[in-house]
Motif scaffolding. Structure first.
Motif, PDB file in Angstrom:
ATOM      1  N   LYS A 197      -5.633  -5.504   1.169  1.00 53.24           N
ATOM      2  CA  LYS A 197      -5.418  -4.073   1.594  1.00 53.24           C
ATOM      3  C   LYS A 197      -3.973  -3.817   2.000  1.00 53.24           C
ATOM      4  N   THR A 198      -3.416  -2.554   2.097  1.00 53.90           N
ATOM      5  CA  THR A 198      -2.098  -2.227   2.476  1.00 53.90           C
ATOM      6  C   THR A 198      -2.422  -0.884   3.469  1.00 53.90           C
ATOM      7  N   ALA A 199      -1.435  -0.793   4.413  1.00 48.22           N
ATOM      8  CA  ALA A 199      -1.389   0.699   4.932  1.00 48.22           C
ATOM      9  C   ALA A 199       0.144   0.973   4.938  1.00 48.22           C
ATOM     10  N   ASP A 200       0.820   0.367   3.980  1.00 44.26           N
ATOM     11  CA  ASP A 200       2.200   0.678   4.064  1.00 44.26           C
ATOM     12  C   ASP A 200       2.713   2.096   3.887  1.00 44.26           C
ATOM     13  N   ILE A 201       1.954   2.772   3.192  1.00 41.87           N
ATOM     14  CA  ILE A 201       2.259   4.359   3.016  1.00 41.87           C
ATOM     15  C   ILE A 201       1.588   4.986   4.032  1.00 41.87           C
ATOM     16  N   GLU A 202       2.443   5.732   4.917  1.00 39.11           N
ATOM     17  CA  GLU A 202       1.630   6.478   5.977  1.00 39.11           C
ATOM     18  C   GLU A 202       0.655   5.910   6.728  1.00 39.11           C
ATOM     19  N   GLN A 203       0.679   4.616   6.671  1.00 40.36           N
ATOM     20  CA  GLN A 203      -0.498   3.868   7.494  1.00 40.36           C
ATOM     21  C   GLN A 203      -1.869   4.407   6.907  1.00 40.36           C
ATOM     22  N   VAL A 204      -1.736   4.917   5.758  1.00 44.05           N
ATOM     23  CA  VAL A 204      -3.157   5.071   5.130  1.00 44.05           C
ATOM     24  C   VAL A 204      -3.524   3.913   4.470  1.00 44.05           C
ATOM     25  N   LEU A 205      -4.889   3.581   4.828  1.00 43.71           N
ATOM     26  CA  LEU A 205      -5.598   2.340   4.447  1.00 43.71           C
ATOM     27  C   LEU A 205      -5.781   2.253   2.756  1.00 43.71           C
ATOM     28  N   ALA A 206      -5.290   1.581   2.116  1.00 45.67           N
ATOM     29  CA  ALA A 206      -5.642   1.463   0.619  1.00 45.67           C
ATOM     30  C   ALA A 206      -6.050   0.145   0.245  1.00 45.67           C
ATOM     31  N   TYR A 207      -7.181  -0.012  -0.607  1.00 50.18           N
ATOM     32  CA  TYR A 207      -7.603  -1.312  -0.752  1.00 50.18           C
ATOM     33  C   TYR A 207      -7.391  -1.735  -2.052  1.00 50.18           C
TER      34      TYR A 207
END
Lengths: 223, 483
Positions: A197-207
């Motif tokens: 997962k990452t939250a690197d864009i606007e802290q939006v969680l994406a799996y």
């Protein structure tokens, strides 16, 4: 003078006349807050793992291959990487043959260089065993080896992991001590606590950043 | 307007950049939202204050203990890693480190490198160094990839692209990769996944940092959520890890509290998705993993910080970023304003040893000394205390030998004289009384301009009567009794 000698020399010079601090490790701080009754361990692990998008399915030694087939068919997956040299791999193979499953079983039986392109682009799912689990953090512990190499749990978009209920430890410290990890580690040890997962864009969680989009844990309650 | 201030073009103009950042509403909003959320997540990850404080104390002891025998630990680490088949290299400067890395790549005739997130490689400006020598070095952490694509530097050590919003990323992917515009974060991440997956497969060399190097077992530990770290350290035939000499810990068990402190302080997660412990290259009977693993141990000013018992505490840092998340100054001016590799409170106290205090003379005073950074630091670095120390080093006479590299940059003869005068006035009662008498009687003559103070404030005017006078009169009227 080499860089090594210079660096060590400067450090030693700065420490001249001092004594090393005593080892003040206090194991209670990393164990006492993370203790669970044996019957609560699965629930703890499950709730933490589900909170980070992991599917956790309790099952038994005799019905998990059926569940695997079901999970793969539900997703319309056409192949699965698993280790026929492992007991669970053989069990799965036997079930798939007996029930004439359409899903193709693939084996990681050659060096990665020989089939990198296929591994990276064509393998849809993988199934591996685990060394155990950690209730405190909702974590799977993997010690990759020649049967189930390092990339097996990373590259395919869906990773299915088998976890024996009896091998769920309260916390990482207990597990390290119980299995005497400090005596020697394999080339790679992995703690896996969910799908990539990452939250690197606007802290939006994406799996599904770079590793598996989905992590499915089958907890063998009778093992 | 987004800022683009490459570290290579460092100018000491912190104030100018701060003013620009403060006037940039979008930037301020991006940071405010992100920092608020990170603070909440950290607070939620430590629901029990006693547990938190016990763990911080333990974290501090482990790091301080490790530093108290650092040279021995580094030798032990080197010996264990060598036994495990890892090649260990030492570099005093970033030039040496870059040349070592390039040498390893050259020996394999490599032309493509994928890199997992590493702040030490940012110190080295490795991407530029390798690019100049015909080697493509691609960042694979989503945030790092985004800032690299836009020719920027990270604005936060954990969240490199936190200064950008989805719209800005969408435009960037559209302009640079020809992708259709979308503000859906999931779709944006999938674009990154597709592009980078091929790179992982094709790369000749993978580069990573190290979160903790374990001397006891000869192990490099990396934490991450994306899987790009695992990809970079596993898929290519060569893995080069670069790290500062302060990252070594004595025992395997030490990483239990340290990893917990790191992931909870940084992101509020009980643990990251992946914790990757690497203890050696592929063995003859294994089917994947790198054939070669290298570790480059970098000094770059760390031995300088180490030499000073107080500043040595900066080497406790485990790079969680909690100090910047909680810093009222960082939240308002953003990471690029600092113009250095490490922004925020931790950047202010470690940069002087790397770049020299004279390169960043405004940093120690760009703080309200509110103390939040020191309060949240998982290894209890007394950041406010060290900032005050650097303020003193900043104004030392430059002609004297300096304790901190580049000290004395803010030395001012005028300021020195003013303080001398202030001291004289306050240590001689007769002089003090005459000064008060004159200042209150001739208050209209007080200067209307007082340097930069009066740019934003009204000029101070002395009161008609001093507090001393008023008190004396009050006592007289009450027959000597306070009422």
């Amino acid at each position: 003078m080499s860089a090594r000698a210079n660096i060590l020399g400067k450090l030693r010079n700065s420490l001249a006349g001092t004594t090393p601090r005593p080892d003040e490790f206090d194991e209670r701080l990393v164990t006492a807050p993370w203790r669970y009754a044996p019957e609560d361990r699965i629930d703890r692990l499950r709730s933490l793992m589900e909170a980070v998008h992991t599917e956790v399915h309790p099952c038994r030694s005799d019905n998990w291959p059926e569940l695997v087939a079901e999970l793969l068919n539900k997703r319309n997956l056409t192949n699965l990487l698993c280790a026929p040299s492992r007991e669970h791999g053989r069990a799965l193979q036997a079930y798939f043959e007996a029930t004439e499953q359409k899903v193709e079983l693939l084996a990681y039986d050659q060096p990665v260089e020989a089939w990198k392109e296929e591994l990276f682009w064509n393998v849809e799912a993988s199934l591996t065993g685990t060394l155990g689990g950690i209730a405190a953090t909702g974590t799977l512990v993997l010690w990759p080896d020649r049967h189930e190499p390092r990339l097996m749990s990373l590259v395919p978009p869906v990773h299915i992991a088998l976890l024996k209920a009896s091998e769920i430890h309260d916390n990482l410290y207990d597990m390290m001590v119980a299995q005497d990890w400090a005596a020697g580690l394999p080339t790679n040890v992995l703690l896996v606590s969910g799908p990539s997962k990452t939250a690197d864009i606007e802290q939006v969680l994406a799996y599904g950043a770079h590793g598996p989009r989905e992590l499915i844990v089958l907890v063998l309650e009778d093992a | 307007m987004s800022q683009r201030i490459p570290v290579t073009e460092l100018t000491p103009d912190f104030r100018g950049r701060a003013e620009e950042a403060l006037a940039d509403g979008q930037l301020r909003n991006n940071f405010r939202v992100a920092m608020d959320s990170l603070m909440t997540k950290r607070a939620n990850a430590f629901p029990d204050a006693d547990e938190r404080e016990g763990l911080r104390e333990l974290g501090n002891r482990i790091k301080a203990g490790a530093l108290s025998r650092l040279p021995d630990l580094l030798e032990q680490l080197e010996q264990k890693l060598t036994e495990n088949g890892v090649k260990v290299h030492w570099a005093e400067t970033v030039e040496e480190a870059n040349s070592l890395v390039h040498g390893i790549i050259e020996a394999r005739k490599g032309s493509q490198v994928v890199k997992g997130k590493s702040m030490v490689s940012e110190e080295m400006e490795m991407n530029d160094y390798l690019a100049e020598r015909g080697v493509e070095c691609l960042e694979s952490d989503m945030g790092e990839y985004i800032v690299q694509l836009d020719n920027e530097k990270p604005s936060h050590i954990i969240m490199p692209a936190i200064h950008k919003n989805a719209r800005q990323v969408s435009k960037l992917f559209h302009d640079k990769l020809g992708e259709p515009e979308t503000e859906d974060v999931n779709q944006l991440i999938q674009i990154g996944r597709r592009t980078l997956r091929r790179k992982f497969m094709e790369a000749d060399v993978g580069v990573s940092g190290v979160n903790f190097a374990i001397a006891e077992t000869g192990t490099l530990l990396l934490v991450e959520n994306e899987g790009n770290g695992r990809m970079s350290t596993t898929a290519p035939p060569v893995h080069i890890a670069v790290t500062g000499i302060e990252k070594v810990v004595p025992n395997l068990r030490d990483v239990v509290p340290l990893v917990s402190l790191l992931t909870r302080s940084a992101l509020g997660q009980p643990i990251t998705t992946y914790v990757n412990l690497i203890s050696g290259p592929r063995k003859p009977d294994e089917l994947d993993g790198p054939e070669e693993v290298h570790l480059v141990l970098l000094d770059n000013g760390r031995t300088g910080a180490f030499a000073d018992a107080q500043m040595r505490q900066t080497l406790n840092c485990i790079r969680c970023g909690a100090c910047m998340n909680h810093c009222p100054v960082y939240t308002r001016v953003g990471g690029h304003t600092y113009g250095e590799v490490y922004p925020g409170p931790i950047g202010k106290i470690i940069t002087p040893h790397m770049a020299g205090l004279d390169k960043v003379p405004d940093h120690p005073s760009a703080s309200s000394l509110c103390g939040a950074c020191g309060e949240v630091c998982p290894v209890k670095i007394p950041i406010p205390e060290l900032l005050q120390r650097l303020r003193q080093e900043n104004v030392k006479n430059p002609e004297q030998p300096q304790q901190v590299k580049g000290g004395g940059a803010k030395y001012s003869r005028t300021e020195r004289w003013i303080w001398r005068g202030w001291q004289m006035l306050n240590t001689r009662p007769a002089l003090y009384r005459s000064f008060l008498w004159a200042a209150t009687r001739f208050r209209v003559l007080a200067p209307k301009k007082a340097g930069s103070w009066t740019e934003n404030h009204s000029a101070p005017v002395p009161a008609r009567r001093s507090l001393h006078d008023l008190a004396a009169r009050h006592l007289d009227q009450n027959g000597g009794r306070p009422s």
